[in-house]
Design an enzyme around this catalytic site. Sequence first.
Site, PDB file in Angstrom:
ATOM      1  N   SER A 125       0.819  -1.212   0.000  1.00  0.00           N
ATOM      2  CA  SER A 125       0.000   0.000   0.000  1.00  0.00           C
ATOM      3  C   SER A 125       0.858   1.269   0.000  1.00  0.00           C
ATOM      4  O   SER A 125       1.636   1.491  -0.919  1.00  0.00           O
ATOM      5  CB  SER A 125      -0.948  -0.038   1.199  1.00  0.00           C
ATOM      6  N   GLU A 182     -12.404   7.093   5.852  1.00  0.00           N
ATOM      7  CA  GLU A 182     -11.471   7.517   6.880  1.00  0.00           C
ATOM      8  C   GLU A 182     -10.808   8.810   6.416  1.00  0.00           C
ATOM      9  O   GLU A 182     -10.790   9.126   5.217  1.00  0.00           O
ATOM     10  CB  GLU A 182     -10.427   6.428   7.124  1.00  0.00           C
ATOM     11  N   PRO A 195      -4.651   3.198  22.626  1.00  0.00           N
ATOM     12  CA  PRO A 195      -3.367   2.506  22.526  1.00  0.00           C
ATOM     13  C   PRO A 195      -3.110   2.046  21.103  1.00  0.00           C
ATOM     14  O   PRO A 195      -4.044   1.691  20.366  1.00  0.00           O
ATOM     15  CB  PRO A 195      -3.551   1.311  23.469  1.00  0.00           C
ATOM     16  N   GLY A 215      -2.007  -0.506  18.197  1.00  0.00           N
ATOM     17  CA  GLY A 215      -2.224  -1.942  18.076  1.00  0.00           C
ATOM     18  C   GLY A 215      -0.951  -2.730  17.896  1.00  0.00           C
ATOM     19  O   GLY A 215      -0.968  -3.967  17.954  1.00  0.00           O
ATOM     20  N   THR A 216       0.180  -2.046  17.663  1.00  0.00           N
ATOM     21  CA  THR A 216       1.412  -2.765  17.333  1.00  0.00           C
ATOM     22  C   THR A 216       2.614  -2.406  18.203  1.00  0.00           C
ATOM     23  O   THR A 216       3.602  -3.135  18.192  1.00  0.00           O
ATOM     24  CB  THR A 216       1.790  -2.504  15.861  1.00  0.00           C
ATOM     25  N   ARG A 229      -1.740   6.871  21.303  1.00  0.00           N
ATOM     26  CA  ARG A 229      -1.996   7.916  20.313  1.00  0.00           C
ATOM     27  C   ARG A 229      -3.012   8.910  20.876  1.00  0.00           C
ATOM     28  O   ARG A 229      -3.999   8.525  21.503  1.00  0.00           O
ATOM     29  CB  ARG A 229      -2.493   7.309  19.004  1.00  0.00           C
TER      30      ARG A 229
END
Length: 677
Positions: free
Chosen positions: A127, A482, A629, A631-632, A637
């Site tokens: 992407s 988004e 939080p 995810g990785t 954030r």
Amino acid sequence: RNHPTLVSDNPSLKQSQVHEREATYIDSLDLQIPPPYIDIKGRKMQSSSVLSPTPPRILRPSPSESKARNLLLSNPPAAGCKYAYGTAGFRYEASLLPSVFVRMGMLAAIRSASLHGEGVGIMVTASHNPERDNGMKLADSDGGMLHPDWEVHAVQLANAPADVDSTINHVAKLCSIAVPGWSNPFEQGNMKGGMVVHIGKDTRSSSPLLTNLAIEGALAMGACVVDHGLLTTPMLHHIVMHSNPNLLPNLIPQRCNERGYLEIMCHSYAALIRTAFIAGGKNEAKRNLLVDSACGVGYPKIQLIRECLQKLQLDDNCNVVNIHSINGPDDGPLNDSCGAEYVQKNRLSPVIYDKKSPVKSSASQQPYHYMASLDGDADRIVFHYQKHDEKNGLTFRLLDGDKIAVLISSFIQEEINWLQKVFGVSSQDLVKCGVVQTAYANGSSTSYLKNVVKTRVAIAKTGVKFVHAAAHDNFDVGVYFEANGHGTILFGSEFLNLMSRAESYFLSHKASQNKNDIRANIAWRRLRALPSLVNQAVGDALSDLLLVDAILHLRGWDLPSWDGIYEDMPSRQLKVKVQDRSVITTNDNETKALSPPSLQPALDAAMATMASSYSKTTDNPPPRCFVRPSGTENVVRIYAEAHTQCDADALASESVALVYKLCGGVGKMPVISGSKL
């Protein structure tokens, strides 16, 4: 399959007949001649002869345990790497991925078997990531993302031990789960329907090798593989959806190859544009659109769209947009200082790498330059232009996913409102329309949707899979975008019923000269073109590009007119490193922190204090902030918005301090230069 809006064009179609269709499709894919199209005036339109995408390769099954063992042995997992499944698949530095591609080729074949032979897909892309990375997005048979249960299977298989016997045993166990009684993975036994895997790739230098590994993995399992070559991600998802006719939405003709994708989209766009003439529109101004293709796969596909639109213009004098694509694969580094991700995150115009481009020198000189940017695999799009300001000169203006959602939803709502005048019922009773946003959506866009467009708004958890599901579950016409420009429209069964009802009405009222009937007829013509124009499987930058242009043309707007419908509230995004991100939990849509228990009350107090400093008569949404939080990684954030940039920075700073203090912050606390705190 668990999708009420995706119904067969023949409800009595048996699964065996579906397999017969699939077999016919496999045998004749590269020989299909699409029938003439019928435009909104009832005229036959022959398929464009200028389109010449490369036909796919049909690779016959070659099940072999020894071949599978050799592939696994030659491509072991990267040492010390634990593979995680992201929003739509796996994404890593390319050298870490060979084992994943072999195993996911096998998994895709097994997934197809579990669906009685329905086709599934693999898209080889990373992407908006840089060239050195790569990855894969897995598509289920409805063209959407892989089912969550199979995401778990994918992670388990990707992380199975390097020992070949252990991996083969894992594959055998997965086969028995997918198809009861399928004990030997390399013998199809009593399995019915076969297996079909579609695969496409982007322009990265690592994509051909990784694509071949996935193909070999699927073939070794006994799947038929359809290799479509270079595709955008949305094209692959479209092809998968169209290859399974029992899952294809109504109103959409089946076209399961690249040429069909392009023709459906371009002809539907032209049908929408022509309604301006029927409505008595006089807007014949030519529109020139620059498309920054991020030096990716969108560039050659834009050329094909341009050719198709030019032929439509020559054949029927249709006032289509003139598209000029820049930043192709040979012009510069992929996604580097160009493309939707760069433009949206940095609020900067893209670098134009083509030194010979005629727009290189003029792009910065035109005060209202019509321009769009795609990302590397063309599933995101944002629009932008240079606005002349007497005080500041030329300023960069961005129209992101929020602005796109507002434009599209307001257009659909307006057209449905005209239909409701004919049927004598509220538009809210005809179909349930709405927009799905995330907590990151700008408050001004949410306020405009609720108070001006008068449509419903739902807030979903961040991530495409969550907003897509929310649009499907909550609305008959669900729009989601988004802020990064990824989004689409989903049309449910009630919308399709409305189109059928409207058709019956207008066929029985052909001679009516009633003003409302005439305008409602135009609304029906516009609405019925949308399901074919819009990619309902995933967000699609190319179809979104044409839809936005059509709406602007029908309304007689330019980008400044669109941009001026509301002004975004100033915002600030930050992140704080923490010892353990799991100490922070949120509600389902991530707008409220649930733990630690003292965090949300402290954030609420900060928002209330700032809100109290504003006039109570202001129409602007109140200041807000939220934390979530990552995810990785062990990062929290933070997002804050307020009436001024200074206040947004202050609220973000306060949120940073609270997270750092209450959630175990580590390292240096982030500070915003110029903040009044």
